[in-house]
Design a protein around this motif. Structure first.
Motif, PDB file in Angstrom:
ATOM      1  N   GLU A  78      -1.205   0.129  -1.772  1.00 47.04           N
ATOM      2  CA  GLU A  78      -2.220  -0.525  -0.940  1.00 47.04           C
ATOM      3  C   GLU A  78      -3.625  -0.280  -1.478  1.00 47.04           C
ATOM      4  O   GLU A  78      -4.476  -1.175  -1.466  1.00 47.04           O
ATOM      5  N   ARG A  79      -3.871   0.938  -1.983  1.00 43.73           N
ATOM      6  CA  ARG A  79      -5.213   1.261  -2.475  1.00 43.73           C
ATOM      7  C   ARG A  79      -5.587   0.408  -3.679  1.00 43.73           C
ATOM      8  O   ARG A  79      -6.708  -0.095  -3.762  1.00 43.73           O
ATOM      9  N   VAL A  80      -4.666   0.234  -4.615  1.00 49.79           N
ATOM     10  CA  VAL A  80      -5.006  -0.595  -5.777  1.00 49.79           C
ATOM     11  C   VAL A  80      -5.018  -2.072  -5.409  1.00 49.79           C
ATOM     12  O   VAL A  80      -5.793  -2.856  -5.970  1.00 49.79           O
ATOM     13  N   ALA A  81      -4.191  -2.476  -4.430  1.00 47.72           N
ATOM     14  CA  ALA A  81      -4.178  -3.873  -3.993  1.00 47.72           C
ATOM     15  C   ALA A  81      -5.533  -4.283  -3.445  1.00 47.72           C
ATOM     16  O   ALA A  81      -5.971  -5.430  -3.620  1.00 47.72           O
ATOM     17  N   ASP A  82      -6.216  -3.359  -2.799  1.00 48.68           N
ATOM     18  CA  ASP A  82      -7.539  -3.647  -2.225  1.00 48.68           C
ATOM     19  C   ASP A  82      -8.570  -3.964  -3.299  1.00 48.68           C
ATOM     20  O   ASP A  82      -9.638  -4.506  -2.999  1.00 48.68           O
TER      21      ASP A  82
END
Length: 266
Positions: free
Chosen positions: A70-74
């Motif tokens: 989720e962190r890199v997707a943001d």
């Protein structure tokens, strides 16, 4: 006539450098054809667990894995370095996240493409086959950052990862913390330095050709540097990265990084 040991050794090195046992195992599993992947360290053997490690359902993933994704997707678009059979790429695709995969294994890339992923490239993580500043995030999970083999080698990798992301880039990489391991860990090699150890093993794949003949493919010996989060922070010195968070699951951890103009979490 005596054997040319130098020539024989060079030929064996070439053969192993071209071998792709892990990728062949992924492709065999995907195609539901016979095959067995084995990790070997001297006389010690361990099953490769291809289904569990490379084809698991997201429902089985731990919270730290989802958090990292989720962190890199943001910060998309995401470059997934060492993407393997594409499990994480499929997770992002289901959520409409723009992501590209890179893997050194041609057969892993073939597997990912056969699973419906188009943006997957064969490439070396030390010299990524993508333009500068093309991504917002880099995801490097599979402990392959340890293939830098030293803190200086990891630093080299981090500089290359920084090249491909913009000024607000983020990254997630993972490793094992040797302060939480013992010599029972597969392939473990101790080191006198605090927070440093090594891991060595090679992969073998036994498969079956279309004509029914069996074959065995043996990969080169892989040498990983294991480092604690504190020692990993040392490796970021002289790079554009700052460690902003560490996500732990026992001895395994993921380090979250941001370009150095971002401040770490308190």
């Amino acid at each position: 006539m005596g054997q040319d040991r130098t020539g024989s050794s060079a030929a064996e090195e070439r053969r192993q450098s071209e071998a792709d046992p892990l990728g062949r195992a992924m492709l065999a599993h995907h195609r539901d054809t016979p095959g067995q992947l084995t990790y070997r360290d001297g006389a010690e053997r361990r099953d490769g667990n291809v289904a569990e490690l490379y084809f698991s359902s997201p429902e089985s993933w731990d919270r730290e894995t989802i958090d990292a994704l989720e962190r890199v997707a943001d910060a998309e678009p995401v470059l997934d370095v060492g993407c393997g059979a594409g499990n994480h790429l499929l997770w992002w695709a289901d959520r409409g996240v723009d992501a590209v995969g890179v893997d050194a294994s041609p057969n892993a890339v073939r597997t990912a493409r056969e699973r419906g992923l188009e943006d997957v490239l064969v490439g070396d993580m030390f010299d990524l086959p993508v333009p500068t500043d093309a991504f917002g995030a880099v995801h490097v999970v599979g402990t392959q950052v340890g293939l830098g083999r030293s803190l200086a080698g990891i630093r080299e990798l981090l500089v290359e990862f920084a090249r491909v992301v913009g000024d607000a880039g983020v990254a997630v990489v993972d490793n094992y913390d040797p302060t939480r391991l013992d010599e029972g860990f597969f392939g473990y090699r101790s080191d006198p330095r605090e927070g440093i150890a090594h891991r060595c093993f090679h992969l073998e794949f036994e498969g079956e050709r279309a004509d029914g003949d069996r074959f065995r493919e043996v990969g080169r010996t892989l040498q990983f540097l294991l480092c604690s989060p504190d020692r990993f922070r040392e490796a970021t010195t002289g790079t554009p990265w700052t460690v902003t968070d560490v996500l732990r699951t026992e001895a395994h951890y993921r380090a979250v990084l941001a370009k150095s103009d971002s401040k770490p979490h308190r």
